[in-house]
Design a protein around this motif. Structure first.
Motif, PDB file in Angstrom:
ATOM      1  N   SER A  31       0.834  -1.202   0.000  1.00 50.12           N
ATOM      2  CA  SER A  31       0.000   0.000   0.000  1.00 50.12           C
ATOM      3  C   SER A  31       0.870   1.253   0.000  1.00 50.12           C
ATOM      4  O   SER A  31       2.063   1.210   0.306  1.00 50.12           O
ATOM      5  N   VAL A  32       0.233   2.370  -0.339  1.00 47.13           N
ATOM      6  CA  VAL A  32       0.924   3.654  -0.433  1.00 47.13           C
ATOM      7  C   VAL A  32       0.034   4.748   0.117  1.00 47.13           C
ATOM      8  O   VAL A  32      -1.199   4.670   0.047  1.00 47.13           O
ATOM      9  N   SER A  33       0.647   5.769   0.672  1.00 47.07           N
ATOM     10  CA  SER A  33      -0.061   6.987   1.050  1.00 47.07           C
ATOM     11  C   SER A  33       0.828   8.172   0.696  1.00 47.07           C
ATOM     12  O   SER A  33       2.022   8.181   1.000  1.00 47.07           O
ATOM     13  N   CYS A  34       0.241   9.146   0.018  1.00 45.88           N
ATOM     14  CA  CYS A  34       1.006  10.304  -0.458  1.00 45.88           C
ATOM     15  C   CYS A  34       0.652  11.548   0.323  1.00 45.88           C
ATOM     16  O   CYS A  34      -0.537  11.894   0.465  1.00 45.88           O
ATOM     17  N   GLY A  35       1.673  12.241   0.836  1.00 39.93           N
ATOM     18  CA  GLY A  35       1.488  13.556   1.413  1.00 39.93           C
ATOM     19  C   GLY A  35       1.643  14.604   0.324  1.00 39.93           C
ATOM     20  O   GLY A  35       1.638  14.290  -0.873  1.00 39.93           O
ATOM     21  N   TRP A  36       1.799  15.843   0.718  1.00 41.06           N
ATOM     22  CA  TRP A  36       1.903  16.919  -0.272  1.00 41.06           C
ATOM     23  C   TRP A  36       3.092  16.714  -1.188  1.00 41.06           C
ATOM     24  O   TRP A  36       2.972  16.739  -2.409  1.00 41.06           O
ATOM     25  N   ASP A  37       4.259  16.490  -0.612  1.00 45.74           N
ATOM     26  CA  ASP A  37       5.467  16.314  -1.417  1.00 45.74           C
ATOM     27  C   ASP A  37       6.340  15.187  -0.872  1.00 45.74           C
ATOM     28  O   ASP A  37       7.560  15.235  -0.935  1.00 45.74           O
ATOM     29  N   PHE A  38       5.692  14.162  -0.337  1.00 40.99           N
ATOM     30  CA  PHE A  38       6.412  12.985   0.143  1.00 40.99           C
ATOM     31  C   PHE A  38       5.523  11.755  -0.009  1.00 40.99           C
ATOM     32  O   PHE A  38       4.322  11.854  -0.269  1.00 40.99           O
ATOM     33  N   THR A  39       6.148  10.595   0.115  1.00 40.16           N
ATOM     34  CA  THR A  39       5.455   9.330  -0.130  1.00 40.16           C
ATOM     35  C   THR A  39       5.820   8.314   0.942  1.00 40.16           C
ATOM     36  O   THR A  39       6.987   8.210   1.328  1.00 40.16           O
ATOM     37  N   LEU A  40       4.815   7.575   1.412  1.00 41.74           N
ATOM     38  CA  LEU A  40       5.025   6.466   2.335  1.00 41.74           C
ATOM     39  C   LEU A  40       4.600   5.169   1.659  1.00 41.74           C
ATOM     40  O   LEU A  40       3.495   5.085   1.110  1.00 41.74           O
ATOM     41  N   LEU A  41       5.458   4.165   1.690  1.00 44.35           N
ATOM     42  CA  LEU A  41       5.146   2.851   1.141  1.00 44.35           C
ATOM     43  C   LEU A  41       5.174   1.829   2.268  1.00 44.35           C
ATOM     44  O   LEU A  41       6.067   1.850   3.119  1.00 44.35           O
ATOM     45  N   LEU A  42       4.193   0.915   2.269  1.00 44.70           N
ATOM     46  CA  LEU A  42       4.148  -0.164   3.245  1.00 44.70           C
ATOM     47  C   LEU A  42       4.434  -1.471   2.528  1.00 44.70           C
ATOM     48  O   LEU A  42       3.816  -1.779   1.502  1.00 44.70           O
ATOM     49  N   THR A  43       5.377  -2.249   3.031  1.00 45.80           N
ATOM     50  CA  THR A  43       5.779  -3.489   2.374  1.00 45.80           C
ATOM     51  C   THR A  43       5.058  -4.687   2.984  1.00 45.80           C
ATOM     52  O   THR A  43       4.447  -4.590   4.064  1.00 45.80           O
ATOM     53  N   ASP A  44       5.161  -5.815   2.298  1.00 45.03           N
ATOM     54  CA  ASP A  44       4.466  -7.016   2.767  1.00 45.03           C
ATOM     55  C   ASP A  44       5.049  -7.579   4.051  1.00 45.03           C
ATOM     56  O   ASP A  44       4.419  -8.406   4.711  1.00 45.03           O
ATOM     57  N   CYS A  45       6.241  -7.142   4.414  1.00 43.97           N
ATOM     58  CA  CYS A  45       6.801  -7.585   5.688  1.00 43.97           C
ATOM     59  C   CYS A  45       6.608  -6.545   6.799  1.00 43.97           C
ATOM     60  O   CYS A  45       7.224  -6.639   7.861  1.00 43.97           O
ATOM     61  N   GLY A  46       5.748  -5.547   6.528  1.00 41.41           N
ATOM     62  CA  GLY A  46       5.386  -4.594   7.557  1.00 41.41           C
ATOM     63  C   GLY A  46       6.358  -3.466   7.782  1.00 41.41           C
ATOM     64  O   GLY A  46       6.277  -2.762   8.797  1.00 41.41           O
ATOM     65  N   ARG A  47       7.293  -3.238   6.848  1.00 40.28           N
ATOM     66  CA  ARG A  47       8.215  -2.120   6.961  1.00 40.28           C
ATOM     67  C   ARG A  47       7.654  -0.904   6.233  1.00 40.28           C
ATOM     68  O   ARG A  47       6.919  -1.032   5.247  1.00 40.28           O
ATOM     69  N   VAL A  48       8.031   0.278   6.690  1.00 41.10           N
ATOM     70  CA  VAL A  48       7.601   1.528   6.060  1.00 41.10           C
ATOM     71  C   VAL A  48       8.798   2.177   5.378  1.00 41.10           C
ATOM     72  O   VAL A  48       9.859   2.359   5.990  1.00 41.10           O
ATOM     73  N   LEU A  49       8.635   2.495   4.099  1.00 38.68           N
ATOM     74  CA  LEU A  49       9.636   3.203   3.311  1.00 38.68           C
ATOM     75  C   LEU A  49       9.129   4.597   3.021  1.00 38.68           C
ATOM     76  O   LEU A  49       7.926   4.797   2.790  1.00 38.68           O
ATOM     77  N   SER A  50      10.008   5.584   2.992  1.00 36.13           N
ATOM     78  CA  SER A  50       9.586   6.961   2.742  1.00 36.13           C
ATOM     79  C   SER A  50      10.566   7.659   1.822  1.00 36.13           C
ATOM     80  O   SER A  50      11.747   7.321   1.767  1.00 36.13           O
ATOM     81  N   CYS A  51      10.055   8.649   1.091  1.00 33.91           N
ATOM     82  CA  CYS A  51      10.904   9.473   0.236  1.00 33.91           C
ATOM     83  C   CYS A  51      10.224  10.813   0.016  1.00 33.91           C
ATOM     84  O   CYS A  51       9.028  10.967   0.258  1.00 33.91           O
ATOM     85  N   GLY A  52      11.005  11.785  -0.461  1.00 28.29           N
ATOM     86  CA  GLY A  52      10.470  13.116  -0.704  1.00 28.29           C
ATOM     87  C   GLY A  52      10.941  14.123   0.321  1.00 28.29           C
ATOM     88  O   GLY A  52      12.020  13.973   0.924  1.00 28.29           O
ATOM     89  N   SER A  53      10.127  15.136   0.555  1.00 28.64           N
ATOM     90  CA  SER A  53      10.493  16.205   1.478  1.00 28.64           C
ATOM     91  C   SER A  53      10.509  15.721   2.920  1.00 28.64           C
ATOM     92  O   SER A  53       9.643  14.959   3.347  1.00 28.64           O
ATOM     93  N   ASN A  54      11.499  16.209   3.658  1.00 31.46           N
ATOM     94  CA  ASN A  54      11.586  15.935   5.088  1.00 31.46           C
ATOM     95  C   ASN A  54      11.698  17.229   5.873  1.00 31.46           C
ATOM     96  O   ASN A  54      12.191  17.246   7.000  1.00 31.46           O
TER      97      ASN A  54
END
Length: 412
Positions: free
Chosen positions: A99-122
């Motif tokens: 699954s994915v959820s997008c903020g204004w200028d960043f992205t969160l990805l959820l993996t099948d092993c329950g980890r969260v990946l992020s990219c974009g503005s911090n």
């Protein structure tokens, strides 16, 4: 089955397109659904469609990620910061994304092993990796989330996650200035001002299972079918009398006919919830018609901030039984009876009716029969399956017309 025909997956998109987020190879707004370039899909089914302020992310059933649109902060996770106007495969993913959820200028990805990946503005700590990184075009692991994560949500400048053990975490300082004004002289709680995941207090007596986020508010759905809300209440999105709530407060089930909530979605300043019986309720800001409550014939000027009535959930009967709902910043899509509906803010044509006039009640907008829908802040997407004639290599005419699908509306 006729061997000369086959099924193709087509992505239609419309609305704001200043950065190529529609995936159509150009950067002009589109006021009606138009085909996107889906060559990167290779006939793979999509699992989720999501968008941010100017970018789009598609998660496929096989766990791959396709992206396009604005990329100035690296929110596409491609390793560079150049905008992309057609869908591109996100490389170097060693885990399947669910699954994915997008903020204004960043992205969160959820993996099948329950980890969260992020990219974009911090810039506000919304990536959850601390403050030493201003932005990242590479996908980063949110290391502070040690447990298996079930759900993630990206707000305007903050993030949420709920874990398998029922803990809810928040990070990003997007709510801290609002909290400081509302709570002064008292200090701002850690979970509202942290740049790494911080435990949200007050939910230890329930079983959180999903989260949603607005521009400056947060939503948690529990396994018992209850909603907890916190953050800004400027537009009545918390359905309380307090201007700001620093900790989760329970939304009274009596406001939704005493029914349990099955699903919840959030725009920037409004909330949409569906109960177990299929009823759909909306509340919060109504300035652009995003609550879908007003009849065109009787709708007067919409007041900034909404009315007192808009602060309380009210059923939108035409949406009863919706199989999917998606919220943009101030507009919405729904699939009801296999048909595509839209309502709300329409300045860039994201409601898909060919105009830029706000839509104040859900309307049937297309003869498309969508399998999957998604929204960005100001754009919309629908994935459809259509039959193709392999002898002519062209898409066949849709079998159902808008007129044929619209007759049932008169009885709703």
């Amino acid at each position: 089955m006729d061997s000369s025909s086959a099924t193709a997956l087509c992505l239609h998109s419309w609305g704001a397109n200043s950065y190529g987020q529609l995936g159509q190879g150009h950067a002009e707004d589109v006021a009606e659904p138009r085909l996107s370039d889906t060559a990167a899909l290779h006939r793979t089914a999509a699992r989720q469609l999501s968008g941010g302020g100017g970018h789009t992310v598609v998660v496929t059933e096989s766990g791959e990620v396709l992206v396009c649109g604005q990329n100035h902060k690296g929110q596409l996770g491609l390793g560079h910061t150049t905008d992309v106007s057609i869908l591109r495969l996100c490389p170097h993913l060693s885990q399947r994304v669910t699954s994915v959820s997008c903020g204004w200028d960043f992205t969160l990805l959820l993996t099948d092993c329950g980890r969260v990946l992020s990219c974009g503005s911090n810039a506000f700590g919304q990536l959850g990796v601390g403050e030493s990184i201003s932005h990242s075009a590479e996908l980063l692991v949110v290391e502070r989330l040690k447990e298996h994560v079930l759900s993630v949500a990206a707000g305007l400048r903050h993030s949420l996650a709920v874990t398998h053990s029922g803990c809810v975490y928040q990070w990003g300082t997007g709510l801290s200035s609002h909290a400081k004004r509302a709570l002064s002289p008292h200090p701002v709680p850690v979970h509202l001002s942290s740049k790494v995941p911080s435990l949200v207090p007050g939910l230890d007596h329930v079983t959180p299972c999903a989260v949603a986020a607005g521009s400056v508010h947060c939503v948690c759905l529990t396994g018992e079918g209850h909603l907890f809300l916190w953050g800004s209440n400027k537009h009545g999105q918390l359905s309380t009398t307090e201007p700001f709530s620093s900790s989760p407060s329970l939304l009274k089930s009596s406001l939704m006919d005493g029914e349990r909530v099955a699903h919840v979605w959030s725009g920037w300043t409004h909330i949409v919830a569906q109960t177990v019986s299929g009823k759909v309720f909306t509340w919060g800001r109504e300035s652009y018609g995003q609550l879908g409550r007003k009849e065109r014939e009787s709708a007067g000027p919409l007041v900034e901030g909404g009315s007192q009535q808009a602060c309380h959930p009210a059923e939108v009967k035409v949406l009863c039984g919706a199989t999917q709902i998606a919220c943009g910043s101030e507009h919405n899509l729904a699939i009801v009876g296999g048909c595509l509906f839209s309502w709300g803010w329409n300045e860039h044509g994201m409601c898909g009716d060919g105009s830029q006039t706000d839509v104040v009640q859900p309307q049937l907008i297309s003869s498309l029969r969508p399998l999957l829908i998604g929204c960005g802040a100001g754009h919309s997407m629908a994935m459809c399956a259509v039959k193709t004639d392999s002898r002519q290599n062209s898409v066949a005419d849709p079998p159902v017309t808008l007129e044929q699908e619209s007759e049932h509306l008169a009885d709703m």
